[in-house]
Design an enzyme around this catalytic site. Structure first.
Site, short mmCIF file in Angstrom:
data_model
loop_
_atom_site.label_atom_id
_atom_site.label_comp_id
_atom_site.label_asym_id
_atom_site.label_seq_id
_atom_site.Cartn_x
_atom_site.Cartn_y
_atom_site.Cartn_z
N PRO A 2 0.81 -1.22 0.00
CA PRO A 2 0.00 0.00 0.00
C PRO A 2 0.85 1.27 0.00
CG PRO A 2 -0.65 -1.52 1.76
CD PRO A 2 0.64 -1.99 1.21
N GLU A 3 0.61 2.10 -1.00
CA GLU A 3 1.23 3.42 -1.07
C GLU A 3 0.11 4.44 -0.91
OE1 GLU A 3 3.88 3.61 -4.51
OE2 GLU A 3 4.16 1.45 -4.44
#
Length: 276
Positions: A2-3
């Site tokens: 997850p960014e």
DNA sequence: CCCGGCGCCTGAGGGC
DNA sequence: TGCCCTCAGGCGCCGG
């Protein structure tokens, strides 16, 4: 992994479900994910609190705002998931924390690799939390300007790719969106930041904003682990031009996408479109 | 300041 | 229906 776009999507999807719900109990299957305060205190303090209407995000940190001036800060790291589901849903493997809610539903934290962490602290102390305190500007904030990028690049002695991954420089970029931004700006990941032309810096600024906005629009990138707050996959993986595409043809020139190590990380790029 | 390297973890995938 | 090894990458930390 997850960014920013994935974390933003999680926050938005949770927000519509959690508002006003009260945490009635906590099952702590993996106490080490609680970073602060001590696990027993954590449970004691969070039970009875309600989620506020407005949740938040800073960089890759999820900010679950609660009543009584508290915020639950969650970082998903590589494989963490924060999902709202009906209580009857079978407990998925690697479920480390279950928050019971007063509508009978659950908010569950699962994490295969056990890197994810959460902390409970006063809302007014969140901005001073280690990890958040030193974050750079948000790419979609007005403070992230072309001039900011030019000025900062000029004084750095490092290569551009590691700089994009440096959260104290810009908040929220990870390996996927950094590679995509560099490709779209036609900048080789090993170029020295200080040696980019004004035109290249401007292009990179534009491509960072575009790629982050595009990621959010498509509800994130799912390769294996990432899902939003309702367990749904994103679709930005269908729009990636270089990441995870080693050996496949460049969408611009048709030559083969290559992978090299820069700063210890995989970097996917087109050797023809992104010249050194 | 800046860099490289390690540790934290599990599971996928490649070679044999 | 195997086994062993490497690697994926976010972040904190340490040493040079």
């Amino acid at each position: 992994m997850p960014e920013l776009p994935e974390v933003e999507t999680v926050v938005r999807s949770l927000e519509q479900h959690l508002a006003g719900l009260e945490i009635t109990a906590v099952d702590l299957h993996m106490p080490k994910v609680i970073r602060h305060p001590r696990p027993e205190i954590f449970t004691e303090e969070i039970v009875g609190k309600q989620f506020l209407k407005k949740l938040g995000r800073r960089g890759k940190y999820i900010l679950l705002n609660l009543t009584d001036g508290l915020t639950l800060v969650v970082h998903l790291r590589m494989t963490g998931r924060l999902v709202y589901c009906v209580a009857e849903t079978p407990l998925e493997k690697h479920t480390h924390v279950v928050f019971h809610l007063n509508n009978g539903q659950h908010l569950r934290f699962t994490d295969i690799r056990q890197f994810g962490r959460m902390s409970l602290l006063p809302t007014n102390q969140v901005s001073e939390m280690s990890g958040i305190k030193d974050l750079g500007p948000e790419p979609l904030d007005t403070s992230f300007t072309r001039e900011f990028l030019k000025k900062e690049f000029r004084r750095r002695r490092t290569r551009v790719k590691p700089l994009l991954l440096d959260q104290s420089f810009i908040a929220g970029l990870g390996n996927i969106y950094a590679d995509e931004a560099l490709f779209r700006a036609k900048v080789h990941p090993e170029r020295l930041a200080a040696e980019l032309s004004p035109r290249e810096v401007a292009a990179l600024h534009k491509s960072i904003v575009e790629v982050i906005a595009g990621g959010i629009k498509h509800r994130g990138t799912t390769f294996r682990d990432y899902v939003d707050g309702e367990g749904r996959s994103g679709s930005f993986q269908h729009h990636l031009k270089v990441y995870n595409r080693e050996g496949l043809p460049c969408s611009n020139c048709g030559k083969s996408i290559e992978r090299i190590k820069v700063g210890g990380r995989s970097s996917y790029y087109c050797p023809y479109c992104q010249k050194k």
